[in-house]
Design an enzyme around this catalytic site. Sequence first.
Site, PDB file in Angstrom:
ATOM      1  N   LYS A  51      57.930  -6.708 -16.819  1.00 54.99           N
ATOM      2  CA  LYS A  51      56.612  -7.342 -16.679  1.00 54.99           C
ATOM      3  C   LYS A  51      55.577  -6.296 -16.247  1.00 54.99           C
ATOM      4  O   LYS A  51      54.454  -6.270 -16.768  1.00 54.99           O
ATOM      5  CB  LYS A  51      56.684  -8.505 -15.673  1.00 54.99           C
ATOM      6  CG  LYS A  51      57.404  -9.719 -16.238  1.00 54.99           C
ATOM      7  CD  LYS A  51      57.701 -10.811 -15.210  1.00 54.99           C
ATOM      8  CE  LYS A  51      58.565 -11.907 -15.857  1.00 54.99           C
ATOM      9  NZ  LYS A  51      58.964 -12.980 -14.938  1.00 54.99           N
ATOM     10  N   GLN A  95      59.250 -14.337  -8.846  1.00 51.88           N
ATOM     11  CA  GLN A  95      60.415 -14.292  -9.728  1.00 51.88           C
ATOM     12  C   GLN A  95      61.521 -15.189  -9.186  1.00 51.88           C
ATOM     13  O   GLN A  95      61.854 -15.131  -7.998  1.00 51.88           O
ATOM     14  CB  GLN A  95      60.905 -12.838  -9.875  1.00 51.88           C
ATOM     15  CG  GLN A  95      61.992 -12.648 -10.905  1.00 51.88           C
ATOM     16  CD  GLN A  95      61.540 -12.926 -12.344  1.00 51.88           C
ATOM     17  OE1 GLN A  95      60.374 -12.747 -12.692  1.00 51.88           O
ATOM     18  NE2 GLN A  95      62.449 -13.378 -13.179  1.00 51.88           N
ATOM     19  N   ASP A 118      52.864 -18.543 -14.504  1.00 54.97           N
ATOM     20  CA  ASP A 118      54.186 -18.959 -14.969  1.00 54.97           C
ATOM     21  C   ASP A 118      54.157 -20.392 -15.505  1.00 54.97           C
ATOM     22  O   ASP A 118      55.093 -20.817 -16.180  1.00 54.97           O
ATOM     23  CB  ASP A 118      55.194 -18.925 -13.808  1.00 54.97           C
ATOM     24  CG  ASP A 118      56.120 -17.725 -13.870  1.00 54.97           C
ATOM     25  OD1 ASP A 118      56.309 -17.181 -14.979  1.00 54.97           O
ATOM     26  OD2 ASP A 118      56.653 -17.338 -12.813  1.00 54.97           O
TER      27      ASP A 118
HETATM   28  N1  GUN Z   1      63.346 -16.511 -13.870  1.00 56.78           N
HETATM   29  C1  GUN Z   1      63.750 -16.703 -15.149  1.00 56.78           C
HETATM   30  N2  GUN Z   1      62.696 -16.882 -15.953  1.00 56.78           N
HETATM   31  C2  GUN Z   1      61.597 -16.787 -15.174  1.00 56.78           C
HETATM   32  C3  GUN Z   1      60.205 -16.876 -15.447  1.00 56.78           C
HETATM   33  O1  GUN Z   1      59.743 -17.102 -16.561  1.00 56.78           O
HETATM   34  N3  GUN Z   1      59.392 -16.714 -14.377  1.00 56.78           N
HETATM   35  C4  GUN Z   1      59.858 -16.503 -13.128  1.00 56.78           C
HETATM   36  N4  GUN Z   1      58.977 -16.384 -12.128  1.00 56.78           N
HETATM   37  N5  GUN Z   1      61.137 -16.420 -12.840  1.00 56.78           N
HETATM   38  C5  GUN Z   1      62.002 -16.570 -13.869  1.00 56.78           C
END
Ligand code: GUN
Length: 295
Positions: A51, A95, A118
């Site tokens: 990211k 996350q 998100d």
């Molecule tokens: N864990 C797995 N997929 C995601 C996501 O799209 N965003 C976040 N914050 N955590 C995750």
Amino acid sequence: MLIDGKKISADLKAEIAETVKEMTALGKKRPHLAAILVGHDGGSETYVANKVKACEACGFESTLIRFEDNVTEEELLATIDKLNNDKDVDGFIVQLPLPRHISEQRVIEAIDYRKDVDGFHPINVGRMSIGLPCYVSATPFGIMELLRRYNIDTKGKRCVVLGRSNIVGKPVATLMMQKAAPGNATVTVCHSATPDIKEICREADIIIAALGQPGFVTADMVKPGAAIIDVGTTRVPDASRKSGFRLCGDVDFENVEPLCSFITPVPGGVGPMTIASLMHNTLLAASGEIYPKND
Ligand code: GUN
């Protein structure tokens, strides 16, 4: 036909980078994404590193905030409060998964929905379900973008979604049934309590597999000509790899691929799209297009 998620995600990021160039040429600030990472889960480390890399590629600013596993919920909530009030940060993510002593739901609901890139906050989920502008979470958005860019016809088609997670199954089912393009499909959601999954899948024009069971979708479950979207990313131990594992999708690719009209590979299908989708949401957050900025 193979759906090339790597290429589409690169296209999407290049389009975003171009828009950022135009914004900065007009004297506007760069979009700024912050990420909170707790602990050292291998998958989470990789996702967050990717990211941050994608932010660079798009011309965004990024901030990574790390905590050890023993961070308290109060500390985490205090950091979220700071980010909510930080005018320089357009959007941020925490996350997941989080350590067990922390309530993920409390954390998600503490995020200002206007910065929830998100798309996990109940306000964004609710707005999505009634078709209002919102941040759509990354994986469902990425899937819809693949269907859009490959001109896969969804209107009036039978779509079977395998899995009912809050992150993928439920939102993608919602989007596929929405009166929109792509969308407008007749959607069936199957899960661990569904009998006759094989028969239901055989009726499908589109299968979206998001259950996390390697190879679950076998050739006898696929109608010839169906489009298959594989969201599985299970890490299977593999001593021949440097990493010690390989990623396995939910679809028996080798035997299903010759039957279907479109299929996403794993890796290189849906996976790369999720990060590009997060960049898309961050750009929307910076532009104030969905939730206008009041300053
Ligand atoms: N864990 C797995 N997929 C995601 C996501 O799209 N965003 C976040 N914050 N955590 C995750």
